[in-house]
Design an enzyme around this catalytic site. Sequence first.
Site, PDB file in Angstrom:
ATOM      1  N   ASP A 347      11.545 -10.589  -9.628  1.00  0.00           N
ATOM      2  CA  ASP A 347      10.138 -10.347 -10.515  1.00  0.00           C
ATOM      3  C   ASP A 347       9.096 -11.196  -9.774  1.00  0.00           C
ATOM      4  OD1 ASP A 347       8.075 -10.249 -12.944  1.00  0.00           O
ATOM      5  OD2 ASP A 347       9.605  -9.037 -13.374  1.00  0.00           O
ATOM      6  N   ARG A 424      -6.682 -13.321 -15.792  1.00  0.00           N
ATOM      7  CA  ARG A 424      -5.351 -13.856 -15.123  1.00  0.00           C
ATOM      8  C   ARG A 424      -5.657 -14.090 -13.799  1.00  0.00           C
ATOM      9  NH1 ARG A 424       0.852 -11.732 -13.791  1.00  0.00           N
ATOM     10  NH2 ARG A 424       1.777 -13.385 -15.292  1.00  0.00           N
ATOM     11  N   LYS A 457       9.409  -2.461  -9.723  1.00  0.00           N
ATOM     12  CA  LYS A 457       8.905  -2.749 -10.951  1.00  0.00           C
ATOM     13  C   LYS A 457       7.330  -2.605 -10.852  1.00  0.00           C
ATOM     14  CE  LYS A 457       8.316  -5.896 -14.873  1.00  0.00           C
ATOM     15  NZ  LYS A 457       8.834  -6.997 -15.364  1.00  0.00           N
ATOM     16  N   TRP A 458       6.362  -1.891 -11.025  1.00  0.00           N
ATOM     17  CA  TRP A 458       4.782  -1.802 -10.621  1.00  0.00           C
ATOM     18  C   TRP A 458       4.156  -2.152 -11.764  1.00  0.00           C
ATOM     19  CZ3 TRP A 458       3.385   1.494  -6.143  1.00  0.00           C
ATOM     20  CH2 TRP A 458       1.793   1.454  -5.974  1.00  0.00           C
ATOM     21  N   ASP A 459       3.723  -3.260 -11.725  1.00  0.00           N
ATOM     22  CA  ASP A 459       2.786  -4.039 -12.738  1.00  0.00           C
ATOM     23  C   ASP A 459       1.236  -3.700 -12.794  1.00  0.00           C
ATOM     24  OD1 ASP A 459       2.784  -5.477 -15.074  1.00  0.00           O
ATOM     25  OD2 ASP A 459       3.841  -7.270 -14.474  1.00  0.00           O
ATOM     26  N   ASP A 529       6.036  -7.030 -23.605  1.00  0.00           N
ATOM     27  CA  ASP A 529       6.193  -8.307 -23.114  1.00  0.00           C
ATOM     28  C   ASP A 529       7.061  -9.284 -24.185  1.00  0.00           C
ATOM     29  OD1 ASP A 529       5.655  -8.370 -20.316  1.00  0.00           O
ATOM     30  OD2 ASP A 529       3.942  -9.130 -20.409  1.00  0.00           O
TER      31      ASP A 529
HETATM   32  C1  DGJ Z   1       3.844  -8.850 -16.839  1.00  0.00           C
HETATM   33  C2  DGJ Z   1       5.067  -7.955 -17.076  1.00  0.00           C
HETATM   34  O1  DGJ Z   1       5.127  -7.272 -18.164  1.00  0.00           O
HETATM   35  C3  DGJ Z   1       6.349  -9.197 -16.958  1.00  0.00           C
HETATM   36  O2  DGJ Z   1       7.654  -8.813 -17.451  1.00  0.00           O
HETATM   37  C4  DGJ Z   1       6.415  -9.653 -15.738  1.00  0.00           C
HETATM   38  O3  DGJ Z   1       6.741  -9.121 -14.815  1.00  0.00           O
HETATM   39  C5  DGJ Z   1       4.942 -10.322 -15.309  1.00  0.00           C
HETATM   40  N1  DGJ Z   1       3.915  -9.498 -15.594  1.00  0.00           N
HETATM   41  C6  DGJ Z   1       4.820 -11.114 -14.060  1.00  0.00           C
HETATM   42  O4  DGJ Z   1       3.683 -11.488 -13.625  1.00  0.00           O
END
Ligand code: DGJ
Length: 716
Positions: A347, A424, A457-459, A529
Amino acid sequence: MPIQFLKEQQLFLLETDHTAYSILLASHGQLLHTYWGEKLPFPDDYPGKPLNVAHSAFGTWGNDLASEFPVPYNVLEIEPCVRLRFADGTRDLRLSYVEHHIDDDSLTIDLKDEFYGLTLRLAYQVFADCDIMTRRVSLVNTGHDSVRLDEVLSGSLLLPDDKGDFRLSHLSGAHMVEFQLDREPVQPGRKVVEGRQNYTGHTNNPFFAIDMTGPLGATETSGEIWYGGLAWSGNWKIVVEQIRSHRKRTRVAVGINDWDFEWELKAGETFETPWLVFGYSATGFGPVSRNLHKYQIEHILPARFAHDLRPVLYNSWEAVFFDVTEAAQMRIATKAAKLGVELFVVDDGWFGERHSDNAGLGDWEVNPVKFPRGLGPLIQHVNDLGMMFGIWVEPEMVNPNSNLYRAHPEWAYHYPNRVPTEARNQLILNLSRDDVQEYLFGVLDSLLANHNIAYVKWDYNRAISEAGSAEAPATNQREHWVRHYQGLYRLVDRLRERHPDVLFESCSGGGGRVDMGIMAHFDQFWTSDNTDPLDRLPIQQGFGLAYPAKTMFSWVTDMNNNAAPYSLRYRFLSSFMGGLGIGSNLHHFSDEQMQEAAHWVAEYKRLRPIIQGGELYRLNPLDDQPERKDAYAVGYVAKDKSQAVIIALDRTSHFWRNPRRLRLEGLEPNTLYRLSGDLADREPGQLSGQALRTRGILPRLEGELAAALISIEKAG
Ligand code: DGJ
């Protein structure tokens, strides 16, 4: 025939297996809505005209309130689907029918404003075996001057006005509390559910369902429901509006949010809206979810993995946060492999100067201190352990403390004379810019090309502020909201084309960007989360109302928001309800816990084809009685009806509570099924499908935080 034009009645008739929708081509070239409900045996059964509307100088004239696509003609009493300005300041549309085309399960109807040369194309699609229809609109400027668009919704749906009083169900929430079910009566006036922060939003999700209030209210298995959602991830709105004119008229208008929206439609250009997906159920909320799930799996999800089972993943985010290093990740990967994990994910924290959320976003190069030999050795280690390797990125963002921002501050959304607001510690990149898209394509393409990466995983971790850019003309800055998503969808599609075997997960601080728009580009979602196994139950139920289990990722972690003594069994069974992940710190697991976790992973893999590939049946009412609020049960039935599984979780089983029998639909009534697992004492070992539906079975749920798993399979 899913779509017909009945010449005599001048009626467009759209039919799915169980539902129908009709539109009248009225003599004055206008389109009027006449029917949305259950499919009827004969074309003549459908009403040939809308219910009468009393005209008055104080109402809307010219635009019948039954308009299939309300646009301003002089004035308009109801939410219009289009608001625009022609070059001379005229702000109304005079549309008349020009032509239509039917191509099996799709229909287009062209209407035109002859004077200004603007064509409005209504497009419809019928997905007969999903009982789902979709609609959208395109505006084509065939005139000589630009037209300013202030609002273009995908459609407006008129509900029957002789049914009684309506109730709206929708999903709202916040970070860590996504997808909560809200219900309220529909009253005269407007109720707007919307997202306007440049992402779908934690606050609201673009889904609605309307049934009746009182005794006619729908259950899981009975009652009428008109429902839908929008396939779009940028700003959106759903307006539920009721006016008292004649009878109570209720409409649901859905589309891109007109809040801070504007679009210059130049001569020769086309503006196309996202699809509005809609359906009708005569048999309760169960079919609402199952129809949406089927439609999404068969017609939205990227085809490459749509029908594949999702791997069990491990992600160390909650265990170590940014503290990822080659050695530590190798150690934890070795443990994850022992559990039977299939995909190991690194991650946040592997790139740039990313030691906390203060820095690094934008610099997508491997951090040389944490990974002195690059990612290669870790990936090799993971692959040698028999697992695939996955990685986290947040491409649309930049930390001001990054090389990218220092080189290109103008790439982040900003107003020239304002200090950008950080959230953030990050800003959002302007994806409407081609150079930004090119940069991101370049870095992500080479990341994927140079490493054996099977999953991304694209956040997306903040809401927008200062949605401007100094370079774009001042008059066109309100286009960013739409152009961002056109850019994002294009970028992801290009990456997928180059790397077709990579699985993409969409995440936005949990479930902030879950919708049918992004679903066309991503294979699965991070749901929330909040990974507390009890807190997650309503989140997962709300998610499942609109989106399928195979896209809903759920990790077993160490989180405990309720100071509750969760067993591993409880944690795992809570996470069994979707795609399974593990996020616990495995170094804190005892040998027994490792063994137990491995058992649950194996059990999940055994049941996965039914959970991910079957159909969902909620076994507790959507809004349960208060004393049962923390009791959730779901059933999954395999498509061929040979197997099923029931998962039931309860917070506490007080002695005074009547235990609830779980009644599972969907199995063959006259077939005998063998039952195994956590059944209450003296429950039978086998039952017919009919008995499972009518008499039900009692799970063994005893004491605090009990969890039951029951397997059902054809006997003999
Ligand atoms: C938010 C995501 O929902 C988490 O699972 C994790 O990937 C964090 N960001 C990482 O900054």
